[in-house]
Design a protein around this motif. Structure first.
Motif, PDB file in Angstrom:
ATOM      1  N   ILE A 388       0.862  -1.179   0.000  1.00 19.87           N
ATOM      2  CA  ILE A 388       0.000   0.000   0.000  1.00 19.87           C
ATOM      3  C   ILE A 388       0.903   1.235   0.000  1.00 19.87           C
ATOM      4  N   LEU A 389       0.666   2.137  -0.935  1.00 16.36           N
ATOM      5  CA  LEU A 389       1.461   3.356  -1.047  1.00 16.36           C
ATOM      6  C   LEU A 389       0.561   4.551  -0.748  1.00 16.36           C
ATOM      7  N   ASP A 390       1.081   5.496   0.009  1.00 16.00           N
ATOM      8  CA  ASP A 390       0.289   6.652   0.426  1.00 16.00           C
ATOM      9  C   ASP A 390       0.920   7.924  -0.123  1.00 16.00           C
ATOM     10  N   THR A 391       0.139   8.714  -0.858  1.00 12.09           N
ATOM     11  CA  THR A 391       0.688   9.930  -1.458  1.00 12.09           C
ATOM     12  C   THR A 391       0.996  10.998  -0.405  1.00 12.09           C
ATOM     13  N   THR A 459       9.139   6.008   2.979  1.00 17.66           N
ATOM     14  CA  THR A 459       7.835   6.432   3.508  1.00 17.66           C
ATOM     15  C   THR A 459       7.660   6.011   4.965  1.00 17.66           C
ATOM     16  N   ARG A 460       8.260   4.891   5.350  1.00 19.73           N
ATOM     17  CA  ARG A 460       8.125   4.434   6.744  1.00 19.73           C
ATOM     18  C   ARG A 460       8.725   5.444   7.719  1.00 19.73           C
ATOM     19  N   LYS A 461       9.693   6.211   7.273  1.00 20.01           N
ATOM     20  CA  LYS A 461      10.322   7.197   8.147  1.00 20.01           C
ATOM     21  C   LYS A 461       9.361   8.323   8.532  1.00 20.01           C
ATOM     22  N   HIS A 462       8.279   8.467   7.746  1.00 21.46           N
ATOM     23  CA  HIS A 462       7.338   9.558   7.994  1.00 21.46           C
ATOM     24  C   HIS A 462       5.949   9.044   8.377  1.00 21.46           C
ATOM     25  N   SER A 463       5.865   7.795   8.786  1.00 19.69           N
ATOM     26  CA  SER A 463       4.563   7.198   9.072  1.00 19.69           C
ATOM     27  C   SER A 463       3.811   7.917  10.186  1.00 19.69           C
ATOM     28  N   ARG A 464       4.549   8.648  11.040  1.00 21.28           N
ATOM     29  CA  ARG A 464       3.900   9.390  12.126  1.00 21.28           C
ATOM     30  C   ARG A 464       2.913  10.425  11.578  1.00 21.28           C
TER      31      ARG A 464
END
Length: 470
Positions: A388-391, A459-464
Motif C-alpha cells: 500500500i502506497l500513500d501519497t 515512507t516508513r520514516k514519515h509514518s507518524r
C-alpha cells in the motif's frame, strides 16, 4: 536589509556574528563569575561562570541555527524541490526568489535556468505533441477498423499476461471482471482448459480451437488460439457468433508491446517504479469512522509506466444500507436516492479486490480508505497482500514534513487541476491522486529511489504523519 550583499559576504557576516556572540557570552560569563567569586568564593564563581557560558553558547547556537534554517536551509530545500519538479515532473512552478533572497544570485540563476529549460521543453513538447497527434489518429483509425471486424482480439505475452485488447475484447472481459492490461489471462479464463489449448498450440504450431470457460465458471464460448512468431506469445480470438462481444464504445485499443518479451520480477517491491502497475482509489462514505460508517462510492484508476490507463477504471455508487447523513451529503453530494439500487458494499469491495489484483494500491491517506476495504474483506475472507502506497507520505519524502500534504496542496504544487465539479467525488479524487502519483514517480527515481522497496523504506520514516492525520 542585507539582500543586496553577496552570498560570500553574508556567510562571512554570519560567522562574524557567531564569533562576536561567543565573545559577548564569554565576557558576560566571566563578569558574572568574577562578581560571584568576590562574594561567594572562587569555586562558586567558576561554577557560575561555566553555567552562564554553557547556556549562553546553547542560546547562541539555537539562534544561529534558526537564522540558518529559516534563511538558508529551507530556501535551498524549496529551491531544489522546485527544480526537481520542473526537471522530472514537467511542473511549471515558479522559483520563489523572495524566500531565497539571502542566497545571493543562486535563486535568480536557478530561475534563469528554469526559464531556459521551460523554453526548450516547450519546443520539444510541441514536436512530441505533433507526433503524438499523428499516432493518436492512426490509433483511432486502427481501433475503428478493429471494431468493424466481428472478432474480439486479445494479445497474450510473457507469463500469459494481457499485452493488448481491443474494445470488443474489453466488452467480453468485462462480463467476467474489469479488464486490466498486464493482468494474468487466468484471472478471466479457466486455467486448465486454456493451458491445454496452449499446449496443443505449441505442439502443432497451428491455430487451435477450444471452448473457453470464464474463471468463475459462469460463461462459456468458442475461441481460437493463434500463434505468433515466438512461442511465448499468442492471440486469443473470439468470434461474434460464439460470444456477446459488443464493444465498449468508450474504451480504446489498449496495449503495451513490451509485455510480449519483458519478464519482470513477480515480487512488486523489487520492480523498478516504471514496471509496476498501480491502482489508485478513493472512497466516499457516510462518515469518518471506518469501524461503523459505510461506503457510498468507490472510484479507482490504473496507472502503468507513469500513465493513467484510459478506460481501466471503477466508478461505482454503493448502497450503504442506511440513510446517508446530511452532513456527509454536503461534502460528496451523494443522496439516498442516488444510491438506491446500487451494488452493496460487499459487492463493490469484491469488484475492487479483483481490479486491484497484482497491483500496488495507492491512496491519499490510505489508512482511512483501506480500513473500509479490510473490514469488508475480513467478513468475506478477502485479503489484501499487495503493498500500500500513500501519497501523503510520498509528499513528505519529496517535499519535507514541514510542507502541507493535503491533496489540494499537492495538486497546486505539482500543477494538477481538479475540476470543482468532481472534487470530493471518488473517481475525481482518484484521478487527481493518480495524476499526482505520475508526477512524483519520476521525482522519486531522480532522488535515487529506483524500486518500490526503496520508496517504501523512505515512507516508513514519515509514518507518524498518518497517525497525526487520523
Amino acid at each position: 536589509m542585507f539582500s543586496h550583499l553577496s552570498l560570500r559576504l553574508r556567510m562571512f557576516l554570519l560567522f562574524a556574528l557567531m564569533a562576536l556572540g561567543g565573545l559577548v557570552v564569554m565576557g558576560l560569563a566571566l563578569m558574572t563569575g568574577y562578581r560571584s567569586a568576590l562574594t561567594d568564593g572562587t569555586a562558586n564563581g567558576f561554577v557560575l561562570a561555566g553555567i552562564v557560558a554553557a547556556f549562553g553558547f546553547l542560546g547562541l547556537a539555537a539562534g544561529v541555527w534558526l537564522l540558518f534554517d529559516e534563511n538558508v536551509a529551507k530556501p535551498i530545500m524549496a529551491l531544489s524541490t522546485t527544480l526537481r519538479a520542473r526537471a522530472h515532473a514537467g511542473v511549471a512552478a515558479t522559483v520563489d526568489t523572495h524566500a531565497a533572497r539571502y542566497l545571493g544570485d543562486l535563486a535568480p540563476a536557478a530561475e534563469a535556468i528554469s526559464i531556459q529549460l521551460d523554453s526548450t521543453s516547450k519546443d520539444v513538447a510541441d514536436q512530441i505533441a505533433e507526433a503524438t497527434a499523428a499516432l493518436a489518429t492512426d490509433r483511432a483509425q486502427l481501433t475503428a477498423l478493429l471494431t468493424e471486424i466481428p472478432v474480439a482480439i486479445l494479445l497474450i505475452g510473457s507469463g500469459h499476461r494481457i499485452a493488448l485488447y481491443d474494445g470488443q475484447a474489453a466488452g467480453t472481459l468485462a462480463q467476467i471482471a474489469p479488464p486490466r492490461l498486464d493482468a494474468s489471462i487466468f484471472d478471466y479464463l479457466d486455467r486448465k482448459t486454456l493451458l491445454a489449448a496452449h499446449t496443443q498450440l505449441v505442439k502443432t504450431g497451428k491455430e487451435t480451437h477450444f471452448e473457453a470457460h470464464s474463471a468463475d465458471g459462469l460463461l462459456s464460448f468458442e475461441a481460437r488460439l493463434k500463434p505468433l512468431e515466438d512461442a511465448k506469445s499468442y492471440l486469443i480470438l473470439i468470434d461474434e457468433a460464439h460470444a456477446d462481444i459488443a464493444p465498449e464504445d468508450t474504451r480504446p485499443l489498449t496495449f503495451d508491446f513490451e509485455l510480449l518479451s519483458n519478464s519482470v520480477p513477480s515480487d512488486l517491491t523489487s520492480r523498478a517504479l516504471d514496471q509496476i502497475p498501480f491502482v489508485v482509489f478513493d472512497c466516499e462514505t457516510t462518515g469518518l469512522l471506518p469501524h461503523k460508517d459505510e461506503l457510498v462510492q468507490i472510484g479507482a484508476v490504473r496507472v502503468y509506466r507513469n500513465q493513467i490507463l484510459r478506460g481501466e477504471e471503477i466508478d461505482s455508487l454503493i448502497d450503504p444500507g442506511r440513510p446517508i447523513p446530511a452532513a456527509s451529503t454536503r461534502v460528496h453530494h451523494i443522496t439516498d436516492t442516488m444510491v438506491r439500487g446500487a451494488p452493496s458494499p460487499k459487492t463493490a469491495v469484491t469488484s475492487f479486490h479483483h481490479f486491484a489484483r497484482d497491483a500496488v494500491i495507492v491512496a491519499h491517506n490510505a489508512p482511512f480508505d483501506m480500513a473500509f476495504m479490510r473490514r469488508h474483506g475480513n467478513e468475506m475472507n478477502i485479503s489484501w497482500p499487495q503493498p500500500i502506497l500513500d501519497t501523503v507520505l510520498l509528499s513528505a519524502v519529496l517535499f519535507g514534513i514541514t510542507e502541507q500534504h493535503t491533496l489540494d496542496a499537492l495538486c497546486e504544487r505539482l500543477g494538477v487541476t481538479i475540476p470543482p465539479e468532481v472534487r470530493h467525488t471518488a473517481k475525481g479524487d482518484a484521478i487527481a491522486t493518480a495524476e499526482v502519483l505520475c508526477k512524483m514517480l519520476p521525482m522519486l527515481a531522480a532522488r535515487g529511489y529506483q524500486t518500490l522497496a526503496q520508496v517504501l523504506e523512505q515512507t516508513r520514516k514519515h509514518s507518524r504523519l498518518l497517525d497525526d492525520l487520523n
